[in-house]
Design an enzyme around this catalytic site. Structure first.
Site, PDB file in Angstrom:
ATOM      1  N   TYR A   1     -10.804   5.443   0.913  1.00  0.00           N
ATOM      2  CA  TYR A   1     -10.023   4.244   0.618  1.00  0.00           C
ATOM      3  C   TYR A   1     -10.873   3.210  -0.135  1.00  0.00           C
ATOM      4  O   TYR A   1     -10.667   3.004  -1.330  1.00  0.00           O
ATOM      5  CB  TYR A   1      -9.476   3.632   1.908  1.00  0.00           C
ATOM      6  CG  TYR A   1      -8.417   4.419   2.623  1.00  0.00           C
ATOM      7  CD1 TYR A   1      -7.073   4.071   2.529  1.00  0.00           C
ATOM      8  CD2 TYR A   1      -8.738   5.495   3.446  1.00  0.00           C
ATOM      9  CE1 TYR A   1      -6.092   4.766   3.214  1.00  0.00           C
ATOM     10  CE2 TYR A   1      -7.755   6.201   4.134  1.00  0.00           C
ATOM     11  CZ  TYR A   1      -6.438   5.829   4.012  1.00  0.00           C
ATOM     12  OH  TYR A   1      -5.464   6.524   4.684  1.00  0.00           O
TER      13      TYR A   1
ATOM     14  N   GLU B   1      -5.719   7.969  -1.898  1.00  0.00           N
ATOM     15  CA  GLU B   1      -6.055   6.749  -1.161  1.00  0.00           C
ATOM     16  C   GLU B   1      -6.906   5.765  -1.958  1.00  0.00           C
ATOM     17  O   GLU B   1      -6.752   4.554  -1.808  1.00  0.00           O
ATOM     18  CB  GLU B   1      -6.738   7.105   0.155  1.00  0.00           C
ATOM     19  CG  GLU B   1      -5.913   8.001   1.072  1.00  0.00           C
ATOM     20  CD  GLU B   1      -4.580   7.411   1.495  1.00  0.00           C
ATOM     21  OE1 GLU B   1      -4.343   6.212   1.232  1.00  0.00           O
ATOM     22  OE2 GLU B   1      -3.764   8.138   2.086  1.00  0.00           O
TER      23      GLU B   1
ATOM     24  N   HIS C   1       0.824  -1.210   0.000  1.00  0.00           N
ATOM     25  CA  HIS C   1       0.000   0.000   0.000  1.00  0.00           C
ATOM     26  C   HIS C   1       0.858   1.260   0.000  1.00  0.00           C
ATOM     27  O   HIS C   1       0.672   2.149  -0.840  1.00  0.00           O
ATOM     28  CB  HIS C   1      -0.934   0.001   1.211  1.00  0.00           C
ATOM     29  CG  HIS C   1      -1.822   1.211   1.281  1.00  0.00           C
ATOM     30  ND1 HIS C   1      -3.081   1.248   0.720  1.00  0.00           N
ATOM     31  CD2 HIS C   1      -1.622   2.437   1.832  1.00  0.00           C
ATOM     32  CE1 HIS C   1      -3.610   2.443   0.917  1.00  0.00           C
ATOM     33  NE2 HIS C   1      -2.741   3.190   1.593  1.00  0.00           N
ATOM     34  N   GLU C   2       1.792   1.364   0.928  1.00  0.00           N
ATOM     35  CA  GLU C   2       2.576   2.596   1.021  1.00  0.00           C
ATOM     36  C   GLU C   2       3.468   2.791  -0.200  1.00  0.00           C
ATOM     37  O   GLU C   2       3.717   3.923  -0.623  1.00  0.00           O
ATOM     38  CB  GLU C   2       3.399   2.611   2.314  1.00  0.00           C
ATOM     39  CG  GLU C   2       2.599   2.460   3.598  1.00  0.00           C
ATOM     40  CD  GLU C   2       1.510   3.514   3.789  1.00  0.00           C
ATOM     41  OE1 GLU C   2       1.492   4.517   3.058  1.00  0.00           O
ATOM     42  OE2 GLU C   2       0.664   3.316   4.673  1.00  0.00           O
TER      43      GLU C   2
ATOM     44  N   HIS D   1       1.661   4.360  -3.125  1.00  0.00           N
ATOM     45  CA  HIS D   1       1.570   5.816  -3.049  1.00  0.00           C
ATOM     46  C   HIS D   1       2.676   6.526  -3.809  1.00  0.00           C
ATOM     47  O   HIS D   1       2.556   7.721  -4.097  1.00  0.00           O
ATOM     48  CB  HIS D   1       1.603   6.265  -1.589  1.00  0.00           C
ATOM     49  CG  HIS D   1       0.273   6.273  -0.917  1.00  0.00           C
ATOM     50  ND1 HIS D   1      -0.805   6.993  -1.397  1.00  0.00           N
ATOM     51  CD2 HIS D   1      -0.154   5.655   0.224  1.00  0.00           C
ATOM     52  CE1 HIS D   1      -1.838   6.822  -0.583  1.00  0.00           C
ATOM     53  NE2 HIS D   1      -1.473   6.013   0.396  1.00  0.00           N
TER      54      HIS D   1
END
Length: 534
Positions: A401, A349, A326-327, A330
């Site tokens: 999200y 998100e 996930h990070e 980004h």
């Protein structure tokens, strides 16, 4: 109990909708001539961090270009931090503080096209994070060996919590940032970009200097301090650097192998890693994680899933490390493509949560990816709209999200052409790379690429809490269908199964009839709608 829970949710929703925004909010979140009249070119941050005192002292040297004639600009620094002086061209500048805003007066009118540099000297004890990364600030902890373990995460809270900046997502320093941090000798400091130098000053302190060459949004600028081990790796010509607590080095070497499959997937679907010049780093942090550009914060304890749990409830979420995937997603969505206002944070998100399913599809296939998406659907609550209020530093609801991701999942199935869909996603992430955009830009892009007006669809899912309701009625043996609970001009094709065959229909608020009398089944696993009457 259900009624009590509903009442609590209802009251919290009303409180959020009726939240009275203040001058402080508009000073932090709004745009005015004092902000729009200049463009930041580079930050050169030079600070000392004292773990014992939990303090910062130093300066930020800010290079900027005047874009409109002005004699006054706004920078930002939280009220609890002390301003020592603001200096330009050898002279101290007058300034006035208004909450976190610092209005700086020049001795004469600065003309459009002029460039300048000012040094903003300051010191203080930055706010400690109540619950990082969700409630921002510094995190001062010790590792299991009793050594300092320090990090900072300020997304939404603001970079001006710990250093003077133009604290708005509308302006990133075009030429990146230089981050020089002096800390006690024996510890390692890790920031964004590449390590330029480290020097033992011979007085118990060591200075670490990092250089970022790409534009970077303010909340991504960070510091990490610990007794780190450094692991170097490469992937298709990209430098990978991992900084982990020394006692975790062995497990990190094995666990972080997933970075390779993650990069293979995301570069295939979203285009090249956006910050190759600055490298890719994972750094262990005393909080769960954050997408700090080129130095992704990692605190997931070397577990699969989200701290060992599965947010999708399907079991699929336990097949990968949520924070790595996930990070790192980004880096494309949030760091490379940034929203102008945090009200549009779904652009960060929603796309990044969708990237989780993309990774599942890359590694386990489309069926598992769709199962994962249907698992996270239960996390859509529809208490408040996805988009917040503009100009007052107000994020939308947490639905940014899963609901943002589900809107993309729905659009994919509306298009019904996977080859074309992946080309659209890839062009989106490369077309808007290193740009600051808004929801309208995203909507117009997908409308153009999909050859249909999507404004009512974006309005429905992002600005309302209503899920389209597809209502069916059996009228004299024939099935009718129509949408309820929608915005004006809403239409969305969906797939149904009738007598074993998949058929596409395009409902609107106007009643339509199916041919034949067989009872249909709506494929709600592919579209964000509810169904009534079947």
């Amino acid at each position: 109990m259900k009624r009590i829970l509903f009442l609590a949710v209802f009251l919290s929703s009303i409180a959020a909708i009726s939240q009275p925004f203040t001058r402080k909010d508009s000073l932090q979140g709004g745009l005015r001539p004092e902000r729009t009249s200049f463009d930041v070119k580079k930050y050169d941050l030079n600070i000392t961090i004292d773990p014992k005192e939990k303090s910062i002292r130093g300066y930020n040297e800010i290079s900027f270009l005047i874009t409109e004639n002005t004699q006054r600009i706004q920078l930002d620094l939280f009220q609890n931090m002390t301003i020592d002086s603001i200096v330009s061209r050898g002279k101290k500048l007058d300034y006035k503080r208004d909450f976190g805003a610092v209005f700086i007066n020049f001795p004469q009118m600065w003309q459009e096209g002029m460039t300048d540099v000012l040094r903003f000297y300051y010191h203080g004890k930055p706010i400690e994070a109540p619950h990082a990364p969700w409630q921002g600030g510094f995190v001062w902890k010790k590792d299991s060996n009793g050594k300092d373990f320090i990090g900072v995460a300020v997304q939404g809270t603001g970079s001006s919590l710990w250093f003077p900046s133009k604290d708005t997502q509308t302006d990133e320093p075009d030429n990146g940032a230089r981050i020089a941090v002096t800390i006690p000798t024996g510890l390692t400091e890790v920031s964004n970009g590449r390590l330029e130098s480290s020097a033992d000053l011979g007085n118990g302190w060591t200075r670490w200097v990092w250089e970022v060459t790409n534009p970077i949004n303010n909340y991504d600028i960070t510091v990490n301090i610990a007794d780190y081990a450094h692991i170097h790796d490469t992937h298709n010509g990209l430098d990978l650097d991992f900084y982990v607590l020394k006692q975790n080095e062995a497990k990190a070497r094995e666990h972080f192998k997933e970075v390779h499959s993650m990069l293979d997937c995301f570069e295939d679907k979203f285009g090249p890693y956006p910050f190759k010049e600055d490298g890719y780093k994972l750094v262990e942090t005393p909080y769960l994680g954050m997408e700090h550009q080129s130095v992704v914060a990692y605190g997931n304890d070397y577990l699969k899933g989200y701290k060992g749990s599965d947010l999708s409830g399907t079991g699929i979420g336990l097949s990968f490390d949520y924070i790595i995937v996930h990070e790192s997603g980004h880096e494309w969505f949030g760091n490379s493509i940034t929203s102008k206002d945090i009200a549009d944070m779904w652009i960060h998100e929603g796309f990044t949560m969708y990237s989780e399913a993309v990774y599942v599809e890359c590694t386990q296939g489309k069926e598992k990816a769709y199962a994962y998406m249907n698992g996270i659907r239960k996390n859509i609550h529809n208490y408040d709209p996805v988009i917040g209020q503009y100009g007052v530093n107000n994020e939308g609801s947490g639905d940014m999200y899963p609901k943002g991701a589900w809107m993309l999942h729905t659009l994919r199935n509306v298009l019904n052409d996977d080859e074309r869909w992946w080309k659209i996603i890839n062009r989106y992430s490369t077309r808007f790379a290193h740009q600051i955009i808004d929801t309208r830009t995203v909507c117009d892009y997908f409308s153009r690429e999909m050859s249909r007006s999507l404004r009512p669809v974006f309005e429905q899912y992002l600005n309302t809490t209503k899920i389209p309701l597809l209502v069916w009625e059996n009228e004299n043996g024939k099935w009718s269908y129509r949408y309820e609970n929608t915005v004006s001009h809403f239409s969305l094709p969906v797939d149904i199964v009738v007598n074993g065959k998949t058929v596409r229909i395009e409902p609107t608020p106007e009643k339509q009839f199916l041919n034949g009398k067989d009872k249909p089944k709506v494929l709600t696993e592919n579209f964000l709608i509810d169904v009534k009457g079947l």
